[in-house]
Design a protein around this motif. Structure first.
Motif, PDB file in Angstrom:
ATOM      1  N   VAL A 168       0.869  -1.189   0.000  1.00 11.28           N
ATOM      2  CA  VAL A 168       0.000   0.000   0.000  1.00 11.28           C
ATOM      3  C   VAL A 168       0.902   1.235   0.000  1.00 11.28           C
ATOM      4  CG1 VAL A 168      -1.808   1.268   1.212  1.00 11.28           C
ATOM      5  CG2 VAL A 168      -1.785  -1.227   1.302  1.00 11.28           C
ATOM      6  N   PRO A 169       0.849   2.096  -1.032  1.00  7.62           N
ATOM      7  CA  PRO A 169       1.678   3.313  -1.033  1.00  7.62           C
ATOM      8  C   PRO A 169       1.307   4.199   0.163  1.00  7.62           C
ATOM      9  CG  PRO A 169       0.642   2.959  -3.181  1.00  7.62           C
ATOM     10  CD  PRO A 169       0.000   2.005  -2.229  1.00  7.62           C
ATOM     11  N   PHE A 170       2.311   4.773   0.825  1.00 10.41           N
ATOM     12  CA  PHE A 170       2.014   5.556   2.026  1.00 10.41           C
ATOM     13  C   PHE A 170       2.753   6.887   2.016  1.00 10.41           C
ATOM     14  CE2 PHE A 170       5.640   2.860   2.969  1.00 10.41           C
ATOM     15  CZ  PHE A 170       6.524   3.713   3.618  1.00 10.41           C
ATOM     16  N   PHE A 171       2.151   7.869   2.689  1.00 11.74           N
ATOM     17  CA  PHE A 171       2.820   9.139   2.963  1.00 11.74           C
ATOM     18  C   PHE A 171       2.733   9.385   4.462  1.00 11.74           C
ATOM     19  CE2 PHE A 171      -1.573   9.983   1.870  1.00 11.74           C
ATOM     20  CZ  PHE A 171      -2.004  10.930   2.787  1.00 11.74           C
ATOM     21  N   ILE A 172       3.576  10.286   4.975  1.00 12.15           N
ATOM     22  CA  ILE A 172       3.721  10.453   6.424  1.00 12.15           C
ATOM     23  C   ILE A 172       3.313  11.863   6.840  1.00 12.15           C
ATOM     24  CG2 ILE A 172       5.396  10.458   8.330  1.00 12.15           C
ATOM     25  CD1 ILE A 172       6.969   8.321   6.822  1.00 12.15           C
ATOM     26  N   VAL A 173       2.572  11.954   7.946  1.00 13.43           N
ATOM     27  CA  VAL A 173       2.194  13.232   8.537  1.00 13.43           C
ATOM     28  C   VAL A 173       2.776  13.290   9.945  1.00 13.43           C
ATOM     29  CG1 VAL A 173       0.284  14.623   9.402  1.00 13.43           C
ATOM     30  CG2 VAL A 173       0.083  13.497   7.184  1.00 13.43           C
ATOM     31  N   VAL A 174       3.638  14.254  10.214  1.00 14.56           N
ATOM     32  CA  VAL A 174       4.177  14.469  11.555  1.00 14.56           C
ATOM     33  C   VAL A 174       3.278  15.508  12.226  1.00 14.56           C
ATOM     34  CG1 VAL A 174       6.171  15.213  12.906  1.00 14.56           C
ATOM     35  CG2 VAL A 174       6.513  13.930  10.783  1.00 14.56           C
ATOM     36  N   SER A 175       2.495  15.060  13.215  1.00 17.87           N
ATOM     37  CA  SER A 175       1.502  15.937  13.851  1.00 17.87           C
ATOM     38  C   SER A 175       2.038  16.515  15.168  1.00 17.87           C
ATOM     39  CB  SER A 175       0.215  15.153  14.124  1.00 17.87           C
ATOM     40  OG  SER A 175       0.473  14.117  15.051  1.00 17.87           O
ATOM     41  N   LYS A 176       1.238  17.388  15.776  1.00 22.06           N
ATOM     42  CA  LYS A 176       1.533  17.988  17.082  1.00 22.06           C
ATOM     43  C   LYS A 176       2.834  18.786  17.106  1.00 22.06           C
ATOM     44  CE  LYS A 176      -0.953  14.370  19.648  1.00 22.06           C
ATOM     45  NZ  LYS A 176      -0.964  13.492  20.824  1.00 22.06           N
ATOM     46  N   ILE A 188       6.545  13.731   3.222  1.00 19.06           N
ATOM     47  CA  ILE A 188       6.441  13.927   4.672  1.00 19.06           C
ATOM     48  C   ILE A 188       5.889  15.335   4.929  1.00 19.06           C
ATOM     49  CG2 ILE A 188       7.693  14.026   6.863  1.00 19.06           C
ATOM     50  CD1 ILE A 188       9.774  12.151   5.711  1.00 19.06           C
ATOM     51  N   PHE A 189       4.792  15.410   5.685  1.00 19.65           N
ATOM     52  CA  PHE A 189       4.181  16.682   6.058  1.00 19.65           C
ATOM     53  C   PHE A 189       4.393  16.913   7.553  1.00 19.65           C
ATOM     54  CE2 PHE A 189       1.966  15.045   2.422  1.00 19.65           C
ATOM     55  CZ  PHE A 189       1.681  16.155   1.635  1.00 19.65           C
ATOM     56  N   THR A 190       4.647  18.145   7.956  1.00 15.74           N
ATOM     57  CA  THR A 190       4.710  18.496   9.383  1.00 15.74           C
ATOM     58  C   THR A 190       3.606  19.507   9.643  1.00 15.74           C
ATOM     59  OG1 THR A 190       6.331  20.226   8.902  1.00 15.74           O
ATOM     60  CG2 THR A 190       7.194  18.076   9.571  1.00 15.74           C
ATOM     61  N   LEU A 191       2.688  19.197  10.557  1.00 22.48           N
ATOM     62  CA  LEU A 191       1.534  20.082  10.754  1.00 22.48           C
ATOM     63  C   LEU A 191       1.012  20.028  12.187  1.00 22.48           C
ATOM     64  CD1 LEU A 191      -1.060  17.980  10.790  1.00 22.48           C
ATOM     65  CD2 LEU A 191      -0.751  18.029   8.343  1.00 22.48           C
ATOM     66  N   SER A 192       0.066  20.906  12.464  1.00 26.02           N
ATOM     67  CA  SER A 192      -0.590  20.956  13.772  1.00 26.02           C
ATOM     68  C   SER A 192      -2.095  21.049  13.574  1.00 26.02           C
ATOM     69  CB  SER A 192      -0.094  22.167  14.562  1.00 26.02           C
ATOM     70  OG  SER A 192      -0.939  22.410  15.681  1.00 26.02           O
ATOM     71  N   SER A 193      -2.847  20.228  14.306  1.00 24.23           N
ATOM     72  CA  SER A 193      -4.313  20.263  14.247  1.00 24.23           C
ATOM     73  C   SER A 193      -4.880  21.358  15.143  1.00 24.23           C
ATOM     74  CB  SER A 193      -4.891  18.904  14.674  1.00 24.23           C
ATOM     75  OG  SER A 193      -4.453  17.887  13.817  1.00 24.23           O
ATOM     76  N   VAL A 194      -4.035  21.964  15.981  1.00 21.30           N
ATOM     77  CA  VAL A 194      -4.488  23.020  16.890  1.00 21.30           C
ATOM     78  C   VAL A 194      -4.248  24.397  16.275  1.00 21.30           C
ATOM     79  CG1 VAL A 194      -4.157  24.077  19.171  1.00 21.30           C
ATOM     80  CG2 VAL A 194      -4.164  21.590  18.928  1.00 21.30           C
ATOM     81  N   SER A 195      -3.031  24.643  15.792  1.00 17.05           N
ATOM     82  CA  SER A 195      -2.720  25.947  15.190  1.00 17.05           C
ATOM     83  C   SER A 195      -3.079  25.996  13.707  1.00 17.05           C
ATOM     84  CB  SER A 195      -1.232  26.262  15.376  1.00 17.05           C
ATOM     85  OG  SER A 195      -0.441  25.360  14.611  1.00 17.05           O
TER      86      SER A 195
END
Length: 603
Positions: free
Chosen positions: A303-311, A365-372
């Motif tokens: 399964v092709p995958f991508f990565i999200v770095v949260s918080k 690879i994504f780096t994100l925040s669900s709060v900000s």
């Protein structure tokens, strides 16, 4: 690859030396080498150190190169419209036009006036076929000219008719408490989280999930994009039906459990629901955790995958960068051989989406925040452009085959009766169609009728291969159904078996794997305990070894296909492989039964 995936599950791998991560702008697949504005003295035909080239245009696929579209004749215009229809068909409703690019991939570029006229023609073409256009990005190119020249990348998306929106399924994996459900809540509800998990409350299905904040079951959430590329979600008090009606493209997120004790549910979600992609969520402040195991599962099942770095809002910039470097190191290890692509801008997101679909080795690879909300828009841009893995020809071939529907969920709905949820593997299923379902515990198939179909919570008359839906079966007795069954066309002669052979790789086992060992086998939507009857050519297996093994299901026969991917586990023991042989039980031996309500009539 199979023999190396074991390193992700059990042992530790040495990182590959040298070679930095591919960062956004350098990808050849989307013309990364042409973005600089610095004059380099390149001539028209020659390829220098950093040539202004894209890969040559492919006859198949949904990407079209056009040098210019300035005032075409009527005959030429009709030809261009026909060409656009072909590209949209290849992309199942989506096409990407590169304006200012020759067919061989040379980035020539157009002046401001020529580009304006070309986009006007492209808009007329799109209107003719009932599509909308969205400019993805514009780039200046170096070409032998004093006038500034640029190329424009345009997304063409067809307005859906008869509910035929493009539907992609994305499985969401990751360690417990990495923020998977919260991220989905923010994407689908349109509101940022308050930092205490408010966004995820609408996704939970059980009281204990709300109390603990941990997902234990499989839930589905939808995110739509309209023909202009704008997000369509539950904000503005939209219902699921309104989202489906307004969307040209639908992303169905399959929210899977992260806790290790719910691993069997996570594996079932990956094997049964046939996701197109996987989104691996990693918490920036807590690091990798069991992410390595989920990464191994995605690779084992291809399964092709991508990565999200949260918080990223919870930790310092240095801690977030350390987590990203840790991920890059794992992705470059021999068991993975992936090329990380860190997304920092809209331009990177477009490049990532195109290269991710073209090359199985690219891992965005994504780096994100669900709060900000930091970098959340980059993920939306990526999901909007992400193309399907199958083209229209493969889809047509699947639809020509006999009907086969995998039963993944079973419900009883008041005033509707028995309802089954699952995926149509092949063929076409219509309202009112008669199918047979099985195998039962004694290997029989039962007749039933499809009363109605719902897809993404809205009514649907026809279901096509590769689509997930729920089917209402009316008064059919629910106790006769179980997960792992299939509903097939009566003309099909389904192969069911209790004994089968598979070529396997033992990914991890503490001691030796021998005859008589019991494991839980996952093949598609089938999940059952099987006993090892024989290991061909060997007495025992150790970690990393290959063999052909004969398994026997201990409860009831199942519907399997030769070549189907197989995954088995028991405690820390894990292995993958594919089915090579079946000791089939023919349906003639077992008969077909007709069920009406609770009564049965055998014939």
């Amino acid at each position: 690859m199979d023999s190396r995936v074991s390193e992700l599950f059990g042992g530790c791998c040495r990182p590959v030396g040298g070679g930095g991560a591919l960062r956004g702008r350098g990808g050849a697949g989307a013309g990364g080498g042409s973005r600089g504005k610095k004059k380099s003295g390149r001539n028209r035909g020659g390829k220098a150190n950093n040539p202004p080239y894209l890969p040559p245009e492919a006859e198949d696929g949904n990407i079209e190169y056009k040098l210019k579209l300035v005032n075409p004749s009527q005959y030429r215009f009709e030809h261009l419209v026909t060409q656009m229809k072909w590209r949209l068909q290849e992309g199942r409703g989506e096409a990407v036009y590169q304006i200012g690019v020759e067919d061989n991939g040379l980035l020539v570029g157009l002046s401001e006036e020529e580009m304006r006229a070309s986009l006007k023609t492209l808009r007329r073409m799109a209107e003719k076929v009932g599509a909308d256009i969205t400019i993805l990005r514009e780039r200046e190119v170096d070409y032998d000219s004093d006038v500034p020249r640029k190329i424009t990348e345009v997304l063409v998306r067809k307005v859906p008719d008869n509910q035929q929106f493009l539907d992609l399924r994305v499985a969401v994996l990751g360690n417990v408490d990495s923020g998977k459900s919260t991220l989905l809540g923010v994407l689908t509800q349109g509101e940022l989280d308050n930092g205490r998990g408010r966004a995820r409350l609408n996704l939970f299905r059980h009281l204990h999930e709300i109390q603990s904040g941990r997902t234990s079951s499989i839930s589905f959430e939808i995110l739509g994009f309209n023909s202009k590329g704008e997000v369509v979600n539950y904000s503005d008090s939209r219902t699921a039906e309104e989202i489906c009606e307004s969307s040209s493209k639908m992303i169905t997120f399959i929210d899977l459990a992260g806790h290790h004790k719910y691993l069997k549910t996570t594996i079932f979600g990956l094997t049964s629901y046939c996701p197109d992609f996987a989104m691996l969520v990693v918490s920036a402040n807590t690091g990798i955790g069991t992410t390595r195991e989920h990464l191994g599962l995605a690779m084992a099942l291809k399964v092709p995958f991508f990565i999200v770095v949260s918080k990223v809002d919870l930790c310092s910039k240095a801690t977030g960068e350390r987590t990203v470097k840790q991920l890059e190191r794992i992705l470059k290890q021999p068991g993975c051989n992936k090329l990380p692509l860190l997304v920092n801008s809209d331009d990177d997101a477009v490049t990532a989406a195109q290269q991710f679909a073209q090359s199985p080795n690219i891992t965005p690879i994504f780096t994100l925040s669900s709060v900000s909300g930091e970098n959340l828009d980059l993920l939306k841009v990526f999901l909007n452009i992400l193309p399907p893995l199958t083209n229209s020809k493969e889809q047509e071939e699947l639809m020509q085959q006999l009907t086969e529907f995998q039963v993944d969920e079973i419900y009883t709905v008041p005033e509707v009766g028995t309802v089954v949820g699952g995926t149509l593997s092949s063929g076409i299923c219509r309202e009112g169609e008669s199918l047979v379902v099985g195998p039962t515990d004694d290997g029989k198939f039962l007749q039933l009728k499809v009363c109605s179909i719902q897809r993404n919570r809205s009514a649907c008359r026809v279901l096509r291969a590769g689509q997930a839906a729920t089917l209402a079966l009316g008064p059919f007795d629910r106790s006769l159904l179980r997960k792992g069954m299939v509903m097939v066309s009566p003309e099909m002669n389904p192969t069911i078996c209790s004994v089968f052979e598979a070529e396997i790789v033992l990914l991890f086992h503490a001691t030796t794997f021998r005859k008589g060992f019991q494991v839980t086998v996952h093949v598609g939507n089938v999940r059952q305990t099987a006993i090892v009857e024989k290991i061909h050519g060997k007495d025992k297996l150790r970690t990393g070894e290959k063999a052909v093994v004969r398994f026997r299901f201990i409860k009831h026969p199942e519907y399997l296909k030769i070549g189907a991917k197989l995954l088995f586990r028991e405690g820390v023991t894990k292995g993958i492989g594919h089915v090579t042989d079946l000791q089939a039980i023919t349906t003639e031996e077992n008969g077909v039964e007709e069920t009406l309500g609770n009564g049965r009539l055998t014939f």
